[in-house]
Motif scaffolding. Structure first.
Motif, PDB file in Angstrom:
ATOM      1  N   GLU A 134       0.833  -1.183   0.000  1.00  0.00           N
ATOM      2  CA  GLU A 134       0.000   0.000   0.000  1.00  0.00           C
ATOM      3  C   GLU A 134       0.881   1.250   0.000  1.00  0.00           C
ATOM      4  O   GLU A 134       1.961   1.260   0.607  1.00  0.00           O
ATOM      5  CB  GLU A 134      -0.898   0.021   1.230  1.00  0.00           C
ATOM      6  CG  GLU A 134      -1.946  -1.074   1.255  1.00  0.00           C
ATOM      7  CD  GLU A 134      -2.911  -0.955   0.090  1.00  0.00           C
ATOM      8  OE1 GLU A 134      -3.301   0.185  -0.248  1.00  0.00           O
ATOM      9  OE2 GLU A 134      -3.249  -1.999  -0.498  1.00  0.00           O
ATOM     10  N   PRO A 135       0.454   2.324  -0.674  1.00  0.00           N
ATOM     11  CA  PRO A 135       1.253   3.552  -0.681  1.00  0.00           C
ATOM     12  C   PRO A 135       1.621   4.047   0.716  1.00  0.00           C
ATOM     13  O   PRO A 135       2.714   4.585   0.928  1.00  0.00           O
ATOM     14  CB  PRO A 135       0.348   4.550  -1.413  1.00  0.00           C
ATOM     15  CG  PRO A 135      -0.479   3.695  -2.323  1.00  0.00           C
ATOM     16  CD  PRO A 135      -0.731   2.432  -1.552  1.00  0.00           C
ATOM     17  N   SER A 136       0.743   3.842   1.683  1.00  0.00           N
ATOM     18  CA  SER A 136       1.001   4.315   3.045  1.00  0.00           C
ATOM     19  C   SER A 136       2.159   3.589   3.720  1.00  0.00           C
ATOM     20  O   SER A 136       2.689   4.059   4.732  1.00  0.00           O
ATOM     21  CB  SER A 136      -0.259   4.153   3.900  1.00  0.00           C
ATOM     22  OG  SER A 136      -0.655   2.796   3.957  1.00  0.00           O
ATOM     23  N   GLN A 137       2.576   2.448   3.170  1.00  0.00           N
ATOM     24  CA  GLN A 137       3.660   1.662   3.762  1.00  0.00           C
ATOM     25  C   GLN A 137       5.027   2.013   3.179  1.00  0.00           C
ATOM     26  O   GLN A 137       6.058   1.580   3.712  1.00  0.00           O
ATOM     27  CB  GLN A 137       3.395   0.168   3.535  1.00  0.00           C
ATOM     28  CG  GLN A 137       2.111  -0.347   4.154  1.00  0.00           C
ATOM     29  CD  GLN A 137       1.829  -1.786   3.756  1.00  0.00           C
ATOM     30  OE1 GLN A 137       1.621  -2.100   2.588  1.00  0.00           O
ATOM     31  NE2 GLN A 137       1.845  -2.667   4.754  1.00  0.00           N
ATOM     32  N   ILE A 138       5.057   2.776   2.109  1.00  0.00           N
ATOM     33  CA  ILE A 138       6.285   2.956   1.345  1.00  0.00           C
ATOM     34  C   ILE A 138       7.338   3.762   2.097  1.00  0.00           C
ATOM     35  O   ILE A 138       8.522   3.381   2.124  1.00  0.00           O
ATOM     36  CB  ILE A 138       5.959   3.587  -0.022  1.00  0.00           C
ATOM     37  CG1 ILE A 138       5.254   2.543  -0.906  1.00  0.00           C
ATOM     38  CG2 ILE A 138       7.227   4.117  -0.699  1.00  0.00           C
ATOM     39  CD1 ILE A 138       4.696   3.079  -2.188  1.00  0.00           C
ATOM     40  N   GLU A 139       6.969   4.864   2.707  1.00  0.00           N
ATOM     41  CA  GLU A 139       7.956   5.691   3.407  1.00  0.00           C
ATOM     42  C   GLU A 139       8.693   4.877   4.467  1.00  0.00           C
ATOM     43  O   GLU A 139       9.936   4.919   4.550  1.00  0.00           O
ATOM     44  CB  GLU A 139       7.289   6.902   4.051  1.00  0.00           C
ATOM     45  CG  GLU A 139       8.277   7.780   4.819  1.00  0.00           C
ATOM     46  CD  GLU A 139       7.623   8.960   5.509  1.00  0.00           C
ATOM     47  OE1 GLU A 139       8.373   9.814   6.035  1.00  0.00           O
ATOM     48  OE2 GLU A 139       6.383   9.039   5.529  1.00  0.00           O
ATOM     49  N   LEU A 163       0.216   3.854 -10.362  1.00  0.00           N
ATOM     50  CA  LEU A 163       0.611   5.264 -10.393  1.00  0.00           C
ATOM     51  C   LEU A 163       0.783   5.815  -8.981  1.00  0.00           C
ATOM     52  O   LEU A 163       1.766   6.515  -8.696  1.00  0.00           O
ATOM     53  CB  LEU A 163      -0.428   6.084 -11.151  1.00  0.00           C
ATOM     54  CG  LEU A 163      -0.125   7.582 -11.283  1.00  0.00           C
ATOM     55  CD1 LEU A 163       1.177   7.802 -12.044  1.00  0.00           C
ATOM     56  CD2 LEU A 163      -1.286   8.293 -11.956  1.00  0.00           C
ATOM     57  N   GLU A 164      -0.128   5.509  -8.097  1.00  0.00           N
ATOM     58  CA  GLU A 164      -0.053   6.005  -6.728  1.00  0.00           C
ATOM     59  C   GLU A 164       1.200   5.478  -6.019  1.00  0.00           C
ATOM     60  O   GLU A 164       1.866   6.224  -5.271  1.00  0.00           O
ATOM     61  CB  GLU A 164      -1.306   5.598  -5.944  1.00  0.00           C
ATOM     62  CG  GLU A 164      -2.582   6.286  -6.393  1.00  0.00           C
ATOM     63  CD  GLU A 164      -3.132   5.734  -7.702  1.00  0.00           C
ATOM     64  OE1 GLU A 164      -3.995   6.399  -8.309  1.00  0.00           O
ATOM     65  OE2 GLU A 164      -2.700   4.633  -8.127  1.00  0.00           O
ATOM     66  N   VAL A 165       1.511   4.212  -6.245  1.00  0.00           N
ATOM     67  CA  VAL A 165       2.700   3.619  -5.629  1.00  0.00           C
ATOM     68  C   VAL A 165       3.966   4.299  -6.151  1.00  0.00           C
ATOM     69  O   VAL A 165       4.866   4.666  -5.380  1.00  0.00           O
ATOM     70  CB  VAL A 165       2.749   2.104  -5.917  1.00  0.00           C
ATOM     71  CG1 VAL A 165       4.121   1.526  -5.554  1.00  0.00           C
ATOM     72  CG2 VAL A 165       1.658   1.389  -5.136  1.00  0.00           C
TER      73      VAL A 165
END
Length: 332
Positions: A134-139, A163-165
């Protein structure tokens, strides 16, 4: 007389490995060992269900290999001929050939590079792969694993949410990216819609957006995507034919797909002759398998050899990674 053995190894992963085809928490591989007169060679078998390989198949085919005179093989050439005759799984074929090649090198007091007639390469700059998340996990993922040290990141993407990722990765990593879709797309228009939105992103190439055999889709998008398109699943143990140049800009050669050092070297050489870019890739492997890939790393354009960096504990410790660069700890 040669003594052959096959040992299963279980490799817990540092984090869940999710790609378009599924998620894994650990990987099961095999180690082939061949011994003769006090000398020993080893090779890794990183089988892959994508290519209809399984634990059971590897064990059954290894027994088939033993039943056909494996102990009496007198040369690498004869082993390659027997493996071809038996039509063994590609990963097992590589493990057997690798073990025999390393045994021959040791017994003839040569390095594996001398046996293969290739230069030894030092200091390979590998990319590091981000599984799907999920994008929220990337940072947190980029920070925890200190991924800024790698010269490039490879992002596993699906047909939705890519795209979001990618945009989220760009917030926390400023280097070039590589995208790997693992055959997730079945519609050229949706893929081209994505690439249109990525024109300002530093993407080195995109791997295998469509199913391996859907050549017409590759033919349709090759000149339209604006990015280099690489074959991965479309190239297994076969030849890199002239048609590849009409469909792709580059190829991802993996020894576990190629089925041996000799086939892998031929694929790389033919790809270069056709004007295609080349990449050395890997499965989830120990440093035994990764060091094998490094043995044929001369004159390759891109490296994606992070397989041993994904596992929690490496039983061989043949490779050290420093600041995104791979070097041999010792040459197996």
């Amino acid at each position: 007389m040669l003594e052959w053995s096959l040992k299963k190894i279980d490799l817990p992963l540092k984090f869940p490995w999710k790609i378009a085809r599924g998620t894994s928490l650990s990987k099961t591989n095999f180690i082939v060992t061949v011994e003769c007169d006090g000398s020993r060679g080893q090779g890794e078998v990183a089988f892959n269900i994508r290519y209809n390989e399984s634990e059971k198949l590897i064990e059954e085919q290894f027994q088939l290999f033993l039943d056909h005179g494996a102990e009496d093989i007198s040369s690498l050439e004869k082993l390659i001929a027997l493996v071809s005759e038996l039509d063994l799984a590609c990963s097992l074929s590589f493990g057997l050939e690798s073990a025999m090649a390393h045994l021959n090198a040791q017994m003839s007091d040569r390095t594996i590079h001398q046996l293969l007639c290739v230069p030894q390469v030092h200091g390979i700059h590998t990319s590091f792969s981000l599984p799907m998340m999920e994008p929220s996990q990337i940072e947190k993922f980029i920070s925890e694993h200190k991924l800024s040290r790698f010269a490039a990141l490879k992002i596993k993407i699906g047909s939705e949410g890519a795209l979001e990722v990618i945009q989220e990765v760009r917030k926390f990593y400023k280097g070039p990216l590589r995208l790997d879709a693992n055959e997730a797309y079945d519609d050229p228009s949706s893929f081209l819609n994505l690439t249109e939105k990525l024109k300002d992103v530093p993407i080195q190439f995109i791997e295998q957006p469509f199913p391996a055999k859907n050549f017409e889709m590759y033919r349709e998008i090759k000149s339209k995507s604006g990015f280099l398109i690489f074959a991965d699943e479309s190239l297994t143990s076969g030849e890199v034919t002239p048609e590849f140049k009409d469909l792709f800009d580059g190829v991802n050669v993996k020894l576990m797909k190629a089925g041996g050092y000799m086939r892998g070297l031929k694929q790389l050489r033919t790809a270069r002759e056709l004007g295609l870019k080349t990449m050395l890739g890997c499965m989830v492997e120990t440093s035994l398998g990764i060091s094998s890939a490094m043995n044929i790393a001369n004159n390759v354009d891109f490296y994606d050899l992070d397989g041993c960096l994904l596992i929690s504990s490496d039983p061989f410790n043949a490779i050290q990674e420093d600041n995104g660069t791979l070097n041999y700890n010792y040459v197996i």
